[in-house]
Design an enzyme around this catalytic site. Structure first.
Site, PDB file in Angstrom:
ATOM      1  N   LYS A  83      32.917 -99.345 -45.156  1.00 41.28           N
ATOM      2  CA  LYS A  83      32.897 -98.439 -45.847  1.00 41.28           C
ATOM      3  C   LYS A  83      34.083 -97.555 -45.856  1.00 41.28           C
ATOM      4  O   LYS A  83      34.569 -97.471 -44.758  1.00 41.28           O
ATOM      5  CB  LYS A  83      31.583 -97.467 -45.550  1.00 41.28           C
ATOM      6  CG  LYS A  83      31.620 -96.142 -46.129  1.00 41.28           C
ATOM      7  CD  LYS A  83      30.482 -96.303 -47.514  1.00 41.28           C
ATOM      8  CE  LYS A  83      30.441 -95.174 -48.431  1.00 41.28           C
ATOM      9  NZ  LYS A  83      31.749 -95.341 -49.290  1.00 41.28           N
ATOM     10  N   LYS A 107      34.931 -93.399 -37.179  1.00 44.46           N
ATOM     11  CA  LYS A 107      34.210 -92.183 -37.794  1.00 44.46           C
ATOM     12  C   LYS A 107      32.869 -92.273 -38.040  1.00 44.46           C
ATOM     13  O   LYS A 107      32.027 -91.649 -37.390  1.00 44.46           O
ATOM     14  CB  LYS A 107      34.756 -91.904 -39.066  1.00 44.46           C
ATOM     15  CG  LYS A 107      35.971 -90.815 -39.416  1.00 44.46           C
ATOM     16  CD  LYS A 107      36.150 -90.862 -40.950  1.00 44.46           C
ATOM     17  CE  LYS A 107      37.798 -91.098 -41.036  1.00 44.46           C
ATOM     18  NZ  LYS A 107      38.141 -90.596 -42.655  1.00 44.46           N
ATOM     19  N   LYS A 119      38.874 -99.961 -45.975  1.00 42.82           N
ATOM     20  CA  LYS A 119      39.911 -99.018 -46.765  1.00 42.82           C
ATOM     21  C   LYS A 119      40.617 -99.803 -47.702  1.00 42.82           C
ATOM     22  O   LYS A 119      40.844-101.146 -47.311  1.00 42.82           O
ATOM     23  CB  LYS A 119      40.808 -98.342 -45.835  1.00 42.82           C
ATOM     24  CG  LYS A 119      41.682 -97.217 -46.375  1.00 42.82           C
ATOM     25  CD  LYS A 119      40.744 -95.836 -46.804  1.00 42.82           C
ATOM     26  CE  LYS A 119      40.641 -94.778 -45.740  1.00 42.82           C
ATOM     27  NZ  LYS A 119      39.948 -93.600 -45.977  1.00 42.82           N
ATOM     28  N   ASP A 159      39.484 -91.657 -52.163  1.00 43.79           N
ATOM     29  CA  ASP A 159      40.486 -91.043 -51.096  1.00 43.79           C
ATOM     30  C   ASP A 159      41.977 -90.392 -51.803  1.00 43.79           C
ATOM     31  O   ASP A 159      41.422 -89.993 -52.911  1.00 43.79           O
ATOM     32  CB  ASP A 159      41.001 -92.451 -50.298  1.00 43.79           C
ATOM     33  CG  ASP A 159      41.654 -91.992 -48.851  1.00 43.79           C
ATOM     34  OD1 ASP A 159      40.886 -91.980 -48.266  1.00 43.79           O
ATOM     35  OD2 ASP A 159      42.715 -92.119 -48.566  1.00 43.79           O
ATOM     36  N   THR A 203      33.877 -83.245 -47.433  1.00 43.36           N
ATOM     37  CA  THR A 203      34.867 -83.333 -46.447  1.00 43.36           C
ATOM     38  C   THR A 203      35.121 -81.893 -45.895  1.00 43.36           C
ATOM     39  O   THR A 203      35.227 -81.667 -44.782  1.00 43.36           O
ATOM     40  CB  THR A 203      36.146 -84.102 -46.832  1.00 43.36           C
ATOM     41  OG1 THR A 203      35.478 -85.359 -47.324  1.00 43.36           O
ATOM     42  CG2 THR A 203      36.994 -84.697 -45.609  1.00 43.36           C
ATOM     43  N   ASN A 234      41.594 -82.184 -53.096  1.00 43.16           N
ATOM     44  CA  ASN A 234      40.004 -81.944 -52.578  1.00 43.16           C
ATOM     45  C   ASN A 234      39.676 -81.419 -51.275  1.00 43.16           C
ATOM     46  O   ASN A 234      38.923 -80.468 -51.418  1.00 43.16           O
ATOM     47  CB  ASN A 234      39.087 -83.320 -53.054  1.00 43.16           C
ATOM     48  CG  ASN A 234      37.773 -83.081 -52.736  1.00 43.16           C
ATOM     49  OD1 ASN A 234      37.413 -83.354 -51.262  1.00 43.16           O
ATOM     50  ND2 ASN A 234      36.814 -82.754 -53.442  1.00 43.16           N
ATOM     51  N   SER A 363      28.725 -89.789 -48.177  1.00 41.22           N
ATOM     52  CA  SER A 363      28.871 -90.841 -48.817  1.00 41.22           C
ATOM     53  C   SER A 363      27.638 -91.941 -48.487  1.00 41.22           C
ATOM     54  O   SER A 363      26.878 -92.402 -49.146  1.00 41.22           O
ATOM     55  CB  SER A 363      29.928 -91.708 -48.642  1.00 41.22           C
ATOM     56  OG  SER A 363      31.255 -91.284 -49.368  1.00 41.22           O
TER      57      SER A 363
HETATM   58  N1  GLU Z   1      38.097 -91.324 -47.955  1.00 38.59           N
HETATM   59  C1  GLU Z   1      37.268 -90.665 -47.322  1.00 38.59           C
HETATM   60  C2  GLU Z   1      37.790 -90.899 -45.599  1.00 38.59           C
HETATM   61  O1  GLU Z   1      38.738 -91.140 -45.514  1.00 38.59           O
HETATM   62  C3  GLU Z   1      35.879 -90.823 -47.629  1.00 38.59           C
HETATM   63  C4  GLU Z   1      35.310 -92.485 -47.437  1.00 38.59           C
HETATM   64  C5  GLU Z   1      33.883 -92.665 -48.031  1.00 38.59           C
HETATM   65  O2  GLU Z   1      33.172 -91.766 -48.383  1.00 38.59           O
HETATM   66  O3  GLU Z   1      33.587 -93.766 -47.753  1.00 38.59           O
HETATM   67  O4  GLU Z   1      36.887 -90.859 -44.788  1.00 38.59           O
END
Ligand code: GLU
Length: 439
Positions: A83, A107, A119, A159, A203, A234, A363
């Protein structure tokens, strides 16, 4: 064209030549050692399980074809599907994407989400594209990723420089290829097609939960506190909103073009209205003085929030920092040299893999709602987010106390410990891998 710049503030800030993949590998190695695990654990975690590079040909408005390069890194899938977001940025590269996918694994592990890390990124400056070119690029990238993504495999999200509208194009492309709607294949999508309430704010909201907890720990009264934020995309803008709501005086924000400063505190609701749906840059706001990025870092504030891209707190900027709390809303904003200086100055760092985990947490809630096809109220989502963030914060704090280490090392150790348990449960590693010096 309308700007597609969820995190546009980042666009021009340089990454100072540090390689985030080398940084994350070093941090993993140190944590494996501190946890007294065998170095085999490091070898299991240092590489993404899969890394795909694709070409993305786009017919440009002038009739020429341009062939962009995109990547998707999937780090580890022991806990569930991988994810993580997709970024559009001219400085995207293989090592950055690999590092970002490892951070996503950590995370998810800290927050206890049933996901691994992924990613994606495309080397492109979206500012240079027309709306049609951007849509074609987004759709083509998803087509190229199709064999390796899906709700049970790997779930993209926004992202840097990607937003719900882009997610809408991407999911539409995937659904058309598959022939039916699969809302859980991607998160951060528009609410009308299965997005979650609270995801856009998640976030920043999560960042502020961790700041609130850190302030409690330090005995800092937030109604008397001041803050400065680097980045007004954001994450930066939502962090400003929620800090302001808690009574924190946000005195400065910067973006790719410059920054603004008002000692009395910026009127954040007014600034948010001015920026609107990315119609204006925060740095063009006229009811404040201008300030450079470097000057902003050195302001006498209590809370500093880097909410842009990697490698901003460096051996040059760290010595000037006066804040008591550094909340890493961005991924990888601090270089190892910068980190050392923060440690020496006894600044309380809320590390990225904890601080900004609110995005992937909501998410996850979005994916759960998509899976059960039943949708929660925003209140419920925010409450669940708070629970998860506090859970992660407490675990990291506990580890910090147990190991007498800094917050970043503690966060890595919590994440790695969790992954180790899952690898052990699946038989990927043996009991002997759990000891530094097996008999
Ligand atoms: N891009 C965000 C991060 O770096 C969210 C990733 C997501 O929601 O899967 O955590």
């Amino acid at each position: 064209m309308k700007k597609h710049n969820c995190d546009k503030a980042e666009a021009d800030i340089t990454t100072q030549g540090h390689n985030p993949y080398e940084i994350v590998k070093k941090l993993i190695k140190e944590s494996v050692y501190s946890l007294e695990l065998h170095e085999n654990i490091y070898y299991m975690l240092e590489k993404p399980m899969r890394m795909l590079e694709v070409s993305i040909p786009v017919r440009m408005d002038d009739g020429n074809l341009r062939n962009f390069t995109g990547y998707r890194s999937q780090h580890i899938d022991i806990l569930g599907p991988t994810k993580g977001g997709i970024r559009f940025h001219p400085k995207v590269n293989v090592d950055e994407v690999k590092a970002l996918s490892i951070w996503m694994s950590l995370k998810a592990a800290i927050i206890d989400l049933p996901f691994g890390g992924g990613k994606g990124g495309v080397i492109v400056d979206p500012e240079q594209l027309s709306e049609r070119e951007l849509e074609t690029l987004s759709r083509t990238f998803v087509r190229k990723l199709t064999p390796i993504i899906g709700p049970q495999k790997d779930i993209p999200a926004p992202d840097v420089n990607t937003d719900p509208e882009i997610m809408g194009w991407m999911i539409d492309e995937f659904d058309q290829l598959r022939g039916y709607n699969i809302p859980g294949m991607l998160t951060g999508k528009p609410i009308i097609i299965g997005g979650s309430l609270g995801r856009l704010e998640a976030t920043g909201r999560g960042v502020v939960f961790t700041i609130r907890e850190a302030a409690k720990k330090l005995g800092l009264d937030l109604t008397q506190a001041t803050a400065a934020i680097q980045g007004f995309g954001n994450v930066g803008s939502m962090t400003a909103k929620f800090l302001y709501e808690l009574g924190v005086k946000v005195v400065s924000v910067t973006d790719a073009r410059g920054g603004i400063h008002n000692e009395e505190g910026l009127d954040i609701p007014d600034l948010l209205e001015f920026v609107g749906d990315k119609e204006n840059y925060a740095s063009d706001y006229s009811k404040a003085n201008s300030i450079t990025n470097e000057e902003m870092f050195g302001l006498p504030v209590d809370i500093l929030v880097p909410a842009a891209i990697e490698n901003q707190i460096t051996k040059e900027t760290a010595p000037t920092i006066q804040a008591k709390i550094l909340a890493e809303a961005a991924n990888g904003p601090t270089t190892p040299e910068g980190d050392k200086i923060l440690e020496e100055k006894n600044i309380f760092v809320i590390p990225d893999i904890l601080c900004n985990a609110g995005g992937v947490t909501v998410s996850y809630f979005e994916w759960v709602q998509n899976t059960m096809n039943y949708y929660w109220k925003e209140e419920e989502i925010n409450q669940k987010l708070e629970e998860k963030m506090l859970f992660g914060f407490d675990k990291v704090l506990e580890m910090r106390e147990e190991k007498k280490c800094h917050m970043r090392d503690a966060a890595y150790m919590v994440g790695i410990n969790h992954l180790v348990k899952a690898m052990h449960a699946r038989g990927w590693i043996k009991d002997s891998d759990l000891n530094q010096n097996p008999e």
